[in-house]
Design a protein around this motif. Structure first.
Motif, PDB file in Angstrom:
ATOM      1  N   ASP A 414      27.513  -4.723 117.879  1.00 61.05           N
ATOM      2  CA  ASP A 414      26.381  -4.726 118.822  1.00 61.05           C
ATOM      3  C   ASP A 414      26.806  -4.939 120.274  1.00 61.05           C
ATOM      4  O   ASP A 414      26.367  -4.209 121.173  1.00 61.05           O
ATOM      5  CB  ASP A 414      25.305  -5.748 118.394  1.00 61.05           C
ATOM      6  N   GLY A 415      27.661  -5.919 120.510  1.00 61.74           N
ATOM      7  CA  GLY A 415      28.069  -6.181 121.899  1.00 61.74           C
ATOM      8  C   GLY A 415      28.769  -4.980 122.508  1.00 61.74           C
ATOM      9  O   GLY A 415      28.464  -4.555 123.635  1.00 61.74           O
ATOM     10  N   CYS A 439      26.068  -3.242 113.933  1.00 62.47           N
ATOM     11  CA  CYS A 439      26.446  -4.502 113.282  1.00 62.47           C
ATOM     12  C   CYS A 439      25.846  -5.630 114.118  1.00 62.47           C
ATOM     13  O   CYS A 439      26.498  -6.173 115.019  1.00 62.47           O
ATOM     14  CB  CYS A 439      27.960  -4.643 113.213  1.00 62.47           C
ATOM     15  N   ASN A 441      25.164  -8.852 114.773  1.00 66.37           N
ATOM     16  CA  ASN A 441      25.404 -10.292 114.559  1.00 66.37           C
ATOM     17  C   ASN A 441      25.022 -11.091 115.805  1.00 66.37           C
ATOM     18  O   ASN A 441      25.283 -12.276 115.903  1.00 66.37           O
ATOM     19  CB  ASN A 441      26.853 -10.558 114.119  1.00 66.37           C
ATOM     20  N   SER A 443      26.153 -11.565 118.669  1.00 64.53           N
ATOM     21  CA  SER A 443      27.163 -12.387 119.342  1.00 64.53           C
ATOM     22  C   SER A 443      28.400 -11.553 119.637  1.00 64.53           C
ATOM     23  O   SER A 443      28.560 -10.454 119.104  1.00 64.53           O
ATOM     24  CB  SER A 443      27.578 -13.561 118.446  1.00 64.53           C
ATOM     25  N   TYR A 444      29.228 -12.111 120.518  1.00 57.80           N
ATOM     26  CA  TYR A 444      30.591 -11.623 120.681  1.00 57.80           C
ATOM     27  C   TYR A 444      31.420 -12.433 119.676  1.00 57.80           C
ATOM     28  O   TYR A 444      32.143 -13.359 120.043  1.00 57.80           O
ATOM     29  CB  TYR A 444      31.083 -11.868 122.100  1.00 57.80           C
ATOM     30  N   ARG A 445      31.267 -12.122 118.383  1.00 58.97           N
ATOM     31  CA  ARG A 445      31.817 -12.951 117.315  1.00 58.97           C
ATOM     32  C   ARG A 445      33.336 -13.102 117.417  1.00 58.97           C
ATOM     33  O   ARG A 445      33.877 -14.189 117.198  1.00 58.97           O
ATOM     34  CB  ARG A 445      31.435 -12.326 115.957  1.00 58.97           C
TER      35      ARG A 445
END
Ligand SMILES: Cc1ncc(C[n+]2csc(CCOP(=O)(O)OP(=O)(O)O)c2C)c(N)n1
Ligand SMILES: [Mg+2]
Length: 517
Positions: A414-415, A439, A441, A443-445
């Motif tokens: 996503d990011g 995807c 989530n 966040s910048y996982r």
């Protein structure tokens, strides 16, 4: 005929048939010439990073360059990050950049910039045209340079584009490869004959079908393992092709994987190093004791080098279908329940159509996809070779334009998606068969994981601000719809399976937001 038409005609005769463009006043003669000299189809990208990323995707699929038309220094600057990815993927890309008229440039007008300084950071070849009659030679040289798997950039002043060029000949590109040296190939063959603990690491064209088939022959004769870099730009996979491992992203795992080899042969790629310098961790993945053997240089044809090596080893050119490479495909079972990153990857693997093109900019969500212990039906995987995010959606766009008969699935973090999300509009406008799996989530996982790895807290207010994509949440379904792409959100594996099956059978682009923990 003016200079701009000469550019277009030379491009057409060099095999160029698409142009990803975001033009301005200094490129308008080329825009007009694209209609006067038909043969190149133009596609509008709403940001230069979309154009350059699409050209990268097209170049990876077709193994020949698309033309990119960019406006002066600022336009080129906007496109650089994805040209960087193209360079790392060894992708052929031909950029044309308009420059102010030579007599006007000296006035330092507002859009003037040192274009060559930008261009040299990503281009294996670049030039500013010195005269209108020189343009055919410039284009031919630029296209020749792309054949080495390079970005080539030609800067063309506006007055040369407008200059009359009646009677000038259109030049064709040449063969850029340095010849192979049979003695050095024989030396590599001898080395391979005497050691079993060898890895053959493939990159660039080495991961296309002819290279892989030759590598399979080499593997069969010598027992060597086949490896690819962490993020190869292009890789064919499927029944009949040898299984190729990838060097893991995290250094400890990468060192662990490589440590089992006495020697590594590099074919179309160079020695792997860690993505970042971590204190106390060495940059090189190989130890000083491990031998490095280079099969060929960047200026030599790696496919040919692999074939020569396979011949030098005396391997049959048509191995039995039942020999090493797996000859049948298998798929994982569809998972059920709340969606997770792993279940998303398994669902994709279970449903991706035969001959799919998988554009993987999934960052953390995609980690398990490549490692699934199944041989999926034939497909192509493209990764973020240069690590510069914002490449997935444009790359998928270019791949779909290159291969309209194949299904493109963009497994998309996503990011990263939000850097070049305008690519969706080009997908809608051109009715491209791209299914984007977001995807989500929120966040910048990966940055949160890197923070934890280095023992830094992830819950400070600024750290959270800079790594979370919440507050407000991003509404992917409406973003997609706003660009003209039908969108849907799913939270379970069953819903994903249903929506993905539908999306890949209906023509045109689709976006599925996979809501992940
Ligand atoms: C052009 C560019 N800017 C910034 C970064 C640093 N960076 C690496 S990954 C990442 C964000 C990843 O988040 P996302 O795309 O959502 O993937 P996730 O980690 O959540 O799986 C950032 C900002 C980068 N690699 N490239
Ligand atoms: Mg994310």
């Amino acid at each position: 005929m003016n200079g701009a038409e000469l550019i277009v005609r030379t491009g057409i005769s060099a095999g160029i048939d698409v142009c990803f463009a975001n033009p301005g006043t200094t490129e308008l003669p080329i825009v007009a010439a694209l209609d006067r000299a038909p043969g190149i189809r133009a596609y509008l990208g709403l940001f230069e990073g979309v154009c350059t990323g699409a050209a990268d995707g097209y170049g990876r699929m077709m193994d020949k360059p698309a033309m990119v038309l960019l406006h002066l220094g600022p336009g080129y600057a906007n496109g650089i990050a994805n040209l960087h990815n193209a360079r790392r993927a060894k992708s052929p890309v031909l950029n044309l950049v308009g420059e102010h008229a030579t007599w006007h440039r000296v006035m330092d007008p507002p859009l003037a910039m040192d274009i060559e300084s930008l261009v040299r950071t990503v281009s294996g070849w670049y030039r500013t045209s010195k005269s209108a009659p020189g343009i055919p030679g410039d284009i031919a040289d630029a296209v020749t340079a792309t054949r080495l798997g390079q970005v080539a950039t030609l800067i063309v002043p506006h007055d040369y584009q407008l200059a009359e060029c009646e009677g000038y000949e259109v030049k064709g590109p040449g063969n850029p490869f340095d010849p192979l040296d049979p003695n050095s190939i024989e030396a590599v063959a001898s080395r391979l004959r005497y050691s079993r603990k060898v890895a053959l690491m493939l990159g660039g064209r080495g991961l296309r079908k002819p290279g892989l088939i030759a590598a399979g022959r080499i593997q069969k004769r010598t027992g060597c393992d086949l490896l690819a870099p962490t993020l190869p730009g292009y890789m064919e996979r499927g029944p009949g092709l040898p299984v190729v491992g990838r060097v893991p992203y995290f250094p400890e795992r990468a060192v662990d994987m490589i440590s089992r080899y006495e020697a590594v042969v590099f074919a179309g790629t160079s020695e792997p190093v860690t993505f970042f310098g971590y204190p106390g961790v060495r940059s090189r993945i190989l130890s000083d004791e491990q031998e490095r053997i280079i099969l060929c240089s960047d200026r030599q044809n790696v496919e040919e080098a692999l074939e020569w090596l396979a011949d030098a080893l005396g391997t049959p050119s048509r191995p039995n279908i039942d020999d090493n490479p797996p000859s049948k495909s298998s798929r994982p079972e569809l998972p059920a329940g709340e969606l997770t990153a792993e279940k998303a990857c398994i669902t994709l693997a279970a449903l991706q159509p035969e001959n799919a093109i998988i554009v993987d900019e999934a960052v953390t969500t995609g980690l398990s996809y490549f490692l699934l212990p199944t041989v999926l039906p034939a497909h192509t995987v493209m990764n973020l070779s240069g690590g510069s995010i914002g490449q997935g959606m444009p790359c998928a766009t270019g791949a779909a334009i290159a291969c309209p008969d194949r299904t493109v699935i963009n497994l998309q973090a996503d990011g990263s998606a939000l850097y070049t999300v305008q690519a969706l509009w080009t997908q809608a406008r051109e009715a491209l068969n791209v299914t984007t799996l977001i995807c989500s989530n929120r966040s910048y996982r990966i940055l949160q994981m890197e923070l934890s790895r280095s023992g830094i807290a992830t819950d400070g207010p600024n750290t959270r601000t800079l790594t979370e994509l919440t507050d407000p949440p991003i509404d992917w379904v409406r973003i997609a719809q706003g660009f003209g792409v039908p969108g849907v959100a799913v939270g379970t594996a069953e819903d994903l399976a249903r929506e993905l099956s539908k999306a890949v059978t209906e023509p045109g682009p689709h976006l599925i937001e996979m809501v992940l923990p």
